[in-house]
Design an enzyme around this catalytic site. Structure first.
Site, PDB file in Angstrom:
ATOM      1  N   ARG A 258     -26.689   0.757 -27.546  1.00 11.33           N
ATOM      2  CA  ARG A 258     -26.052   1.931 -26.933  1.00 11.33           C
ATOM      3  C   ARG A 258     -27.039   2.656 -26.018  1.00 11.33           C
ATOM      4  NH1 ARG A 258     -21.633   4.227 -31.270  1.00 11.33           N
ATOM      5  NH2 ARG A 258     -21.155   2.168 -32.134  1.00 11.33           N
ATOM      6  N   ARG A 273     -30.998   8.014 -34.033  1.00 12.32           N
ATOM      7  CA  ARG A 273     -30.204   7.648 -32.844  1.00 12.32           C
ATOM      8  C   ARG A 273     -31.079   6.784 -31.932  1.00 12.32           C
ATOM      9  NH1 ARG A 273     -25.574  10.082 -31.010  1.00 12.32           N
ATOM     10  NH2 ARG A 273     -25.858  11.762 -32.526  1.00 12.32           N
ATOM     11  N   GLU A 347     -23.433  12.042 -39.811  1.00 11.14           N
ATOM     12  CA  GLU A 347     -22.502  10.911 -39.782  1.00 11.14           C
ATOM     13  C   GLU A 347     -23.199   9.585 -40.006  1.00 11.14           C
ATOM     14  OE1 GLU A 347     -20.212  10.244 -36.091  1.00 11.14           O
ATOM     15  OE2 GLU A 347     -20.360   8.129 -36.650  1.00 11.14           O
ATOM     16  N   SER A 350     -17.705   5.653 -39.665  1.00  7.67           N
ATOM     17  CA  SER A 350     -16.557   6.148 -38.925  1.00  7.67           C
ATOM     18  C   SER A 350     -15.395   5.189 -39.122  1.00  7.67           C
ATOM     19  CB  SER A 350     -16.934   6.233 -37.448  1.00  7.67           C
ATOM     20  OG  SER A 350     -15.974   6.925 -36.752  1.00  7.67           O
ATOM     21  N   ARG A 388     -30.066   4.074 -39.227  1.00  8.06           N
ATOM     22  CA  ARG A 388     -29.639   5.450 -39.519  1.00  8.06           C
ATOM     23  C   ARG A 388     -29.522   5.706 -41.017  1.00  8.06           C
ATOM     24  NH1 ARG A 388     -24.854   8.789 -36.579  1.00  8.06           N
ATOM     25  NH2 ARG A 388     -26.242   8.464 -34.805  1.00  8.06           N
TER      26      ARG A 388
HETATM   27  N1  LIG Z   1     -27.412   5.278 -31.403  1.00  7.61           N
HETATM   28  C1  LIG Z   1     -27.261   4.996 -32.697  1.00  7.61           C
HETATM   29  N2  LIG Z   1     -28.357   4.770 -33.455  1.00  7.61           N
HETATM   30  C2  LIG Z   1     -28.236   4.474 -34.771  1.00  7.61           C
HETATM   31  N3  LIG Z   1     -27.057   4.391 -35.423  1.00  7.61           N
HETATM   32  C3  LIG Z   1     -25.939   4.603 -34.685  1.00  7.61           C
HETATM   33  C4  LIG Z   1     -25.974   4.915 -33.315  1.00  7.61           C
HETATM   34  N4  LIG Z   1     -24.689   5.068 -32.873  1.00  7.61           N
HETATM   35  C5  LIG Z   1     -23.888   4.865 -33.943  1.00  7.61           C
HETATM   36  N5  LIG Z   1     -24.634   4.571 -35.028  1.00  7.61           N
HETATM   37  C6  LIG Z   1     -24.146   4.269 -36.374  1.00  7.61           C
HETATM   38  O1  LIG Z   1     -22.994   3.438 -36.249  1.00  7.61           O
HETATM   39  C7  LIG Z   1     -21.913   4.042 -36.943  1.00  7.61           C
HETATM   40  C8  LIG Z   1     -20.600   3.657 -36.283  1.00  7.61           C
HETATM   41  O2  LIG Z   1     -20.634   4.049 -34.925  1.00  7.61           O
HETATM   42  S1  LIG Z   1     -19.313   4.703 -34.371  1.00  7.61           S
HETATM   43  O3  LIG Z   1     -19.428   4.690 -32.950  1.00  7.61           O
HETATM   44  O4  LIG Z   1     -19.157   5.957 -35.012  1.00  7.61           O
HETATM   45  N6  LIG Z   1     -18.088   3.783 -34.836  1.00  7.61           N
HETATM   46  C9  LIG Z   1     -18.014   2.470 -34.584  1.00  7.61           C
HETATM   47  O5  LIG Z   1     -18.840   1.868 -33.923  1.00  7.61           O
HETATM   48  C10 LIG Z   1     -16.843   1.764 -35.241  1.00  7.61           C
HETATM   49  N7  LIG Z   1     -16.759   0.410 -34.769  1.00  7.61           N
HETATM   50  C11 LIG Z   1     -17.000   1.817 -36.758  1.00  7.61           C
HETATM   51  O6  LIG Z   1     -18.258   1.275 -37.137  1.00  7.61           O
HETATM   52  C12 LIG Z   1     -22.214   5.525 -36.878  1.00  7.61           C
HETATM   53  O7  LIG Z   1     -21.510   6.230 -37.874  1.00  7.61           O
HETATM   54  C13 LIG Z   1     -23.722   5.525 -37.119  1.00  7.61           C
HETATM   55  O8  LIG Z   1     -24.010   5.347 -38.503  1.00  7.61           O
END
Ligand SMILES: Nc1ncnc2c1ncn2[C@@H]1O[C@H](COS(=O)(=O)NC(=O)[C@@H](N)CO)[C@@H](O)[C@H]1O
Length: 422
Positions: A258, A273, A347, A350, A388
């Site tokens: 991301r 993050r 969080e 999700s 995370r």
């Molecule tokens: N940049 C990031 N760095 C670390 N963990 C992350 C990051 N972005 C998301 N996550 C983790 O990934 C989980 C799911 O991301 S989400 O965008 O909320 N949801 C999804 O991607 C859905 N597909 C369900 O997993 C988050 O709750 C968090 O625990």
């Protein structure tokens, strides 16, 4: 994507969803393009009918009449060809507009602008109390030499991470524990790539709109998905499943990438993050039945709660409001784990139910028992995401001597050890 007939017949319901989800779409423009396309198609059909009727007259016509008929046929063919560009342009415009139409939120979803208006449903587990001053997760990593965030920052820039020693075993243990928990729940394990074609991001609904969150591969028609939901949602793209195949349940481990565009300044320290992380994703395809979809939603939520209970992490369940659930969701809950150093829940999971909105965009169908072609419903939830999850884990399970307690459910994955960092 919603069914065009549904949109025509329920314009006010769709308008309300656009408004409460804050989606940048003018429904009147979509309905205008739709009407114009209907008129264009009607005119084309009339011309084609005339041309066919005209062509039938040619063989029966006398010599003098034949020339006129053939000339008429040529004029009609030319008029039909002249309509093509407008027809294509309207079809493309309508397709792009349809991709932006949000799903209709479930009646239980609170209306709100952003995550500050999410609603807490319940809290689980007991918050930790410390007889000593607890360290935050970065201090714990540094104390045990379990990471080298400075060096990796020189190699990979900000929002990168590198784990060392027992922290590596801990990350693997937690991921394997999540995979086993989901396999025990009947999910098919999948280990997959994050390299995806752009249209798979349209299938999940990340595109259009989320382009700035996704890394693109130069010189290839590939991008790096931010979640295994993307490749797995397109595994059955273009297929017609049998009702007997449903529900399809996958537990997919993959890297997740991301850009975190727009997150400047947020969670810049440590593991919360980062640009690349590992995630075990729950992804399900069910029959086109809301009651079944909602029951599966509870199952996915329960799986994640089983994993968090096994990790002995106190958490809460939030229902996302309309402004924080994204265009495609019918229903969405976040799980947030307690982070002592922030004295806040953060969080970690999700959970989403999307009705047939993704299946329509992805072209996943199934033939029901009556032989009718249907779009199935899809759901997804995080199984576990690392690093995370290490933030609440390390902080909640730290002990006075700085060691980290291993919850019973995790010990089999760490050679029976009850403590790390001793
Ligand atoms: N940049 C990031 N760095 C670390 N963990 C992350 C990051 N972005 C998301 N996550 C983790 O990934 C989980 C799911 O991301 S989400 O965008 O909320 N949801 C999804 O991607 C859905 N597909 C369900 O997993 C988050 O709750 C968090 O625990």
């Amino acid at each position: 994507m919603l069914d065009l007939k549904f949109i025509r017949d329920n314009a006010d319901t769709v308008r309300h969803a656009i408004q409460v989800k804050g989606v940048p779409l003018d429904l009147d423009e979509l309905l205008r393009v739709d009407r114009e396309l209907v008129e264009l198609r009607a005119r084309l059909e009339t011309l084609q009918a005339e041309r066919n009727a005209n062509a039938k007259l040619v063989p029966k016509a006398g010599a003098d009449e034949r020339a006129a008929l053939i000339a008429r046929g040529k004029d009609l063919a030319e008029e039909i060809r002249a309509q093509e560009p407008a027809l294509r342009a309207h079809e493309d415009a309508l397709k792009q507009l349809l991709l932006r139409v949000p799903n209709i939120p479930h009646p239980s979803v609170p209306v709100g602008r952003d995550d500050s208006e999410n609603v807490e449903l319940r809290r689980e587990g007991t918050l930790p109390t410390f007889s000593f001053t607890p360290l935050d997760h970065v201090q714990l990593l540094e104390k045990h030499g379990w990471a080298d965030l400075e060096r990796v920052a020189r190699v990979s820039g900000s929002r990168s991470y590198l784990l060392k020693g027992d922290a590596v075993r801990l990350e693997q243990a937690i991921i394997n524990y999540a995979l086993d928990t989901l396999a025990d729940a009947g999910f098919t394990l999948v280990s997959t790539t994050a390299l995806v074609r752009p249209d798979t991001l349209v299938g999940t609904g990340h595109f259009p709109g989320g382009e700035d969150q996704v890394y693109k591969i130069e010189g290839a028609d590939l991008m790096l998905a931010g979640t295994a939901e993307v490749p797995v949602n397109s595994l059955h793209a273009g297929e017609v499943l049998a009702e007997a195949d449903l529900p399809v349940t996958y537990a997919a481990i993959s890297a997740a990438f991301r850009s975190e565009a727009g997150s400047a300044g947020r969670d810049v320290r440590g593991l919360m993050r980062v640009h690349e992380f590992k995630k075990v994703e729950q992804y399900v395809i069910t029959r086109a039945d809301e009651a079944e979809g909602l029951a599966m939603f509870e199952r996915l939520l329960g799986n994640a709660e089983t994993i968090l209970r096994g990790l002995e992490l106190p958490y809460r369940v939030l229902q996302n409001c309309t402004g924080d659930m994204g265009a495609g969701k019918v229903l969405m809950y976040d799980l947030e784990c307690w982070v002592p150093s922030e004295e806040k829940y953060r969080e970690t999971h999700s959970c989403s139910y999307l009705g047939d909105w993704q299946a329509r965009r992805t072209g996943i169908r199934y033939r029901d028992e009556a032989g009718r072609m249907q779009f199935p419903h899809t759901l997804n939830n995080t199984g576990i995401a690392s690093p995370r999850i290490l933030v609440p884990f390390l902080e909640v399970h730290q002990q006075a001597d700085g060691t980290v307690r291993v919850p019973a459910a995790l010990r089999p994955y760490l050679g029976g050890r009850e403590v790390l960092g001793a």
